[in-house]
Design an enzyme around this catalytic site. Structure first.
Site, mmCIF file in Angstrom:
data_model
loop_
_atom_site.group_PDB
_atom_site.id
_atom_site.type_symbol
_atom_site.label_atom_id
_atom_site.label_comp_id
_atom_site.label_asym_id
_atom_site.label_seq_id
_atom_site.Cartn_x
_atom_site.Cartn_y
_atom_site.Cartn_z
ATOM 1 N N GLU A 1 -43.034 26.355 -22.826
ATOM 2 C CA GLU A 1 -42.495 25.248 -22.034
ATOM 3 C C GLU A 1 -42.081 24.081 -22.916
ATOM 4 O O GLU A 1 -41.044 23.461 -22.716
ATOM 5 C CB GLU A 1 -43.544 24.755 -21.015
ATOM 6 C CG GLU A 1 -43.005 23.714 -20.022
ATOM 7 C CD GLU A 1 -42.997 22.270 -20.531
ATOM 8 O OE1 GLU A 1 -42.285 21.442 -19.938
ATOM 9 O OE2 GLU A 1 -43.694 21.968 -21.515
ATOM 10 N N ASP B 1 -48.645 26.807 -23.958
ATOM 11 C CA ASP B 1 -48.392 26.162 -25.251
ATOM 12 C C ASP B 1 -48.637 24.663 -25.178
ATOM 13 O O ASP B 1 -48.651 24.072 -24.088
ATOM 14 C CB ASP B 1 -46.947 26.437 -25.714
ATOM 15 C CG ASP B 1 -45.898 25.957 -24.715
ATOM 16 O OD1 ASP B 1 -46.113 26.065 -23.487
ATOM 17 O OD2 ASP B 1 -44.847 25.440 -25.152
HETATM 18 C C1 LIG Z 1 -35.681 19.976 -22.452
HETATM 19 S S1 LIG Z 1 -36.699 21.144 -23.069
HETATM 20 C C2 LIG Z 1 -38.107 20.230 -23.528
HETATM 21 C C3 LIG Z 1 -39.141 20.191 -22.506
HETATM 22 C C4 LIG Z 1 -40.118 19.091 -22.695
HETATM 23 N N1 LIG Z 1 -41.163 19.238 -21.749
HETATM 24 C C5 LIG Z 1 -42.250 18.476 -21.797
HETATM 25 O O1 LIG Z 1 -42.406 17.518 -22.511
HETATM 26 C C6 LIG Z 1 -39.398 17.758 -22.537
HETATM 27 O O2 LIG Z 1 -38.979 17.205 -23.561
HETATM 28 O O3 LIG Z 1 -39.249 17.234 -21.436
HETATM 29 ZN ZN LIG Z 2 -46.590 20.237 -19.932
HETATM 30 ZN ZN LIG Z 3 -45.671 18.572 -22.713
#
Ligand SMILES: CSCC[C@H](NC=O)C(=O)O
Ligand SMILES: [Zn+2]
Ligand SMILES: [Zn+2]
Length: 428
Positions: free
Chosen positions: A149, A84
């Protein structure tokens, strides 16, 4: 002459496969996982890799590919990526985010070009090259392409990591995403911060906008925000002074403010509201004293004596089952780190100092279960444009990354602790 045109055409095939994957709209809020799964499975078929689609949650497929090793009883290598991508504001991009435009400089513009469709395709291209050369892995290699993710991984990595399917894979090491490096050294991550999404709320006496009185909701909330800003500055200052890296401090950013009494023309201007709220994205390094941060929140940022309350929209701890910080070792106790460093070097690259990832990745679910996991995206000399407009990757950097993975996969899949390769003996 025929040789050069042959290699040119294979380079353009490689780029066009990358573009195909980038064009699939796996952006939230409704990622097209059907199309991405079909694409990945057709790639797997072209590589004669065994493929399996795992739907732990309906409509959220995880594609799992397997290249069987010659010693399949040795613990396996997991090459992990998420399928995603975050949304894109089309009108703010120079090139449409799902057209994978290759400009005259060689830059490929697309949402996911850095985060992390590049890595997914580089794994596959590296496998393709290794197969062409007749390389045979000793350890089995799994490639996992997981959903969700970007929205927390709860229906993807979290369920997968706890599933029977994953446990039965007997994984030794997980490779997941890292970040682009602005300079020539690649970045590699051995841990990550934990997300705390905090909402604080103040209540107070409403009143005329012309009155001066204590304990209004706005005043109470603004006192908290001042305190939070001072704390933020203290953390940021230690980075600015060169004392700490981004991964070593608590980051806190205000992400919403919600207060005021709406009116048809905006907000009522002469009324002090009775409620005010603010939201903060806090990221906590794994070794930070979380109790003292919790105390700071309840005593300084949202104290009940100032008519305040707080909730968490998300709160994780970077700890394993025994309560220890979920950190992948970078010393001699973890052969995979030295193998990575060496493999990158053999392919003509260099790793910088190991870092803590400043945001969240799916790797946390594996680390929390005790698996070593390394965050690494082979992107150097490139600005970090994750989640930004005009995310791009230069085609030469992409191609170089494939060579890096060829080297890593060769080293990882050949590694047998009972038969240590002489070249690495000193480092291990
Ligand atoms: C805490 S769940 C969200 C996951 C997200 N990952 C990438 O950007 C992030 O905000 O870090
Ligand atoms: Zn990523
Ligand atoms: Zn990301």
């Amino acid at each position: 002459e025929s040789e050069s045109s042959e290699s040119e055409s294979s380079e353009s095939d490689i780029i066009s496969r990358f573009q195909q994957y980038l064009k699939i709209k796996t952006n939230h809020p409704s990622p097209n996982y059907k199309q991405s799964s079909e694409f990945l499975i057709s790639e797997a078929n072209s590589l004669s890799l065994h493929s399996q689609t795992i739907e732990l949650v309906p409509g959220k497929p995880l594609v799992l590919l397997k290249w069987v090793g010659t010693s399949p009883d040795l613990p396996a290598i997991m090459l992990y990526s998420h399928t995603d991508v975050v949304p894109a504001e089309h009108d703010k991009w120079d090139h449409p985010p799902f057209e994978a435009h290759l400009d005259s400089d060689g830059r490929i513009y697309a949402r996911g070009s850095q985060d992390m469709k590049c890595v997914a395709m580089q794994y596959l291209e590296a496998v393709r090259k290794l197969k062409q050369w007749g390389f045979q892995p000793k350890r089995s290699i799994y490639l996992a392409f997981a959903p969700d993710e970007e929205i927390g991984g709860h229906d993807g990595a979290e369920k997968f990591s706890l599933s029977r399917v994953f446990q039965d894979l007997n994984v030794a090491i997980v490779l997941d995403e890292g970040l682009p490096s602005p300079d020539a050294n690649y970045r590699a991550f051995y841990a990550e911060k934990s997300p705390w999404w905090l909402v604080i709320k103040a209540v107070g006496i409403p009143g005329h906008g012309a009155k001066l009185y204590d304990n209004s909701a706005m005043e109470n909330l603004l006192k908290s925000i001042e305190s939070i800003q001072r704390y933020r500055a203290s953390q940021f200052d230690s980075i600015k002074a060169g004392l700490k890296a981004i991964g070593d401090v608590v980051s806190i950013n205000t992400v919403f403010l919600k207060a005021g009494t709406p009116s048809p023309t905006g907000f009522v201007m002469n009324l002090q509201p009775s409620e005010a709220e603010a939201g903060f994205d806090i990221r906590v390094p794994p070794t930070v004293d979380t109790e003292s941060l919790e105390r700071r929140i309840s005593e300084e940022w949202a104290p009940t004596w100032r008519n305040m309350s707080f909730t968490f929209k998300q709160k994780m701890y970077g700890r394993d089952a025994s309560g220890k910080p979920a950190i992948t070792k970078t010393d001699s106790s973890n052969p995979w780190w030295a193998l990575l460093e060496n493999a990158v070097q053999e392919a003509g690259g260099k790793l910088g100092k190991p870092e803590i990832f400043p945001a969240s990745t799916d790797a946390r679910y594996f680390r929390n279960l005790g698996f070593p996991a390394i965050g690494f995206s082979p992107i150097a000399n490139t600005p970090d444009l994750l989640h930004d407009h005009n995310e791009f990757l230069h085609k030469d950097e992409y191609l170089k990354g494939i060579k890096i993975y060829e080297s890593i996969i060769k080293a990882y899949a050949s590694y047998d602790e009972h038969e240590i390769d002489e070249r690495f003996k000193d480092e291990l």
